[in-house]
Design a protein around this motif. Structure first.
Motif, PDB file in Angstrom:
ATOM      1  N   LEU A   1       0.828  -1.204   0.000  1.00  0.00           N
ATOM      2  CA  LEU A   1       0.000   0.000   0.000  1.00  0.00           C
ATOM      3  C   LEU A   1       0.863   1.254   0.000  1.00  0.00           C
ATOM      4  CD1 LEU A   1      -2.790  -1.052   2.502  1.00  0.00           C
ATOM      5  CD2 LEU A   1      -3.026  -0.724   0.028  1.00  0.00           C
ATOM      6  N   GLN A   2       1.952   1.215   0.741  1.00  0.00           N
ATOM      7  CA  GLN A   2       2.862   2.351   0.797  1.00  0.00           C
ATOM      8  C   GLN A   2       3.480   2.602  -0.584  1.00  0.00           C
ATOM      9  OE1 GLN A   2       6.475   1.852   3.159  1.00  0.00           O
ATOM     10  NE2 GLN A   2       6.157   3.893   4.011  1.00  0.00           N
ATOM     11  N   ARG A   3       3.897   1.547  -1.254  1.00  0.00           N
ATOM     12  CA  ARG A   3       4.484   1.676  -2.591  1.00  0.00           C
ATOM     13  C   ARG A   3       3.469   2.254  -3.581  1.00  0.00           C
ATOM     14  NH1 ARG A   3       3.884  -1.433  -6.678  1.00  0.00           N
ATOM     15  NH2 ARG A   3       3.175  -3.218  -5.468  1.00  0.00           N
ATOM     16  N   LEU A   4       2.244   1.732  -3.546  1.00  0.00           N
ATOM     17  CA  LEU A   4       1.204   2.217  -4.449  1.00  0.00           C
ATOM     18  C   LEU A   4       0.868   3.688  -4.194  1.00  0.00           C
ATOM     19  CD1 LEU A   4      -1.179  -0.865  -4.464  1.00  0.00           C
ATOM     20  CD2 LEU A   4       0.199  -0.031  -6.373  1.00  0.00           C
ATOM     21  N   ALA A   5       0.794   4.070  -2.927  1.00  0.00           N
ATOM     22  CA  ALA A   5       0.486   5.459  -2.576  1.00  0.00           C
ATOM     23  C   ALA A   5       1.607   6.392  -3.024  1.00  0.00           C
ATOM     24  CB  ALA A   5       0.237   5.593  -1.075  1.00  0.00           C
ATOM     25  N   LYS A   6       2.852   5.952  -2.890  1.00  0.00           N
ATOM     26  CA  LYS A   6       3.981   6.774  -3.333  1.00  0.00           C
ATOM     27  C   LYS A   6       3.966   6.940  -4.846  1.00  0.00           C
ATOM     28  CE  LYS A   6       7.225   5.954   0.439  1.00  0.00           C
ATOM     29  NZ  LYS A   6       8.514   5.367   0.838  1.00  0.00           N
ATOM     30  N   GLU A   7       3.652   5.872  -5.557  1.00  0.00           N
ATOM     31  CA  GLU A   7       3.576   5.947  -7.012  1.00  0.00           C
ATOM     32  C   GLU A   7       2.472   6.915  -7.439  1.00  0.00           C
ATOM     33  OE1 GLU A   7       3.035   1.941  -8.405  1.00  0.00           O
ATOM     34  OE2 GLU A   7       5.084   1.358  -7.882  1.00  0.00           O
ATOM     35  N   ARG A   8       1.333   6.837  -6.787  1.00  0.00           N
ATOM     36  CA  ARG A   8       0.214   7.728  -7.118  1.00  0.00           C
ATOM     37  C   ARG A   8       0.567   9.174  -6.811  1.00  0.00           C
ATOM     38  NH1 ARG A   8      -3.568   8.880 -10.582  1.00  0.00           N
ATOM     39  NH2 ARG A   8      -5.241  10.055  -9.640  1.00  0.00           N
TER      40      ARG A   8
END
Length: 65
Positions: free
Chosen positions: A10-17
């Motif tokens: 979730l952290q990776r996805l949020a950073k990408e977004r």
């Protein structure tokens, strides 16, 4: 997938977004004031989410040590 892996994903996805939103804002991709407000709202939400998630992960690391 355990809780730690889920949180990291979730952290990776949020950073990408967040990076995608920042790119639009930084490269004059905003087409209207409404879109600007929407992007700024997303950015604030993503930053808050990442801050809270980071705190939880740090607490988990301290608990595991």
């Amino acid at each position: 997938m355990d809780g730690l892996q889920l949180a990291q994903s979730l952290q990776r996805l949020a950073k990408e977004r967040r990076e995608m939103v920042l790119e639009v804002l930084e490269h004059d991709g905003v087409q209207s004031m409404e879109q600007y407000r929407e992007l700024m709202g997303m950015l604030k939400t993503l930053n808050y989410f990442l801050q809270e998630l980071s705190s939880l992960l740090n607490e988990q690391e301290q608990f595991d040590d």
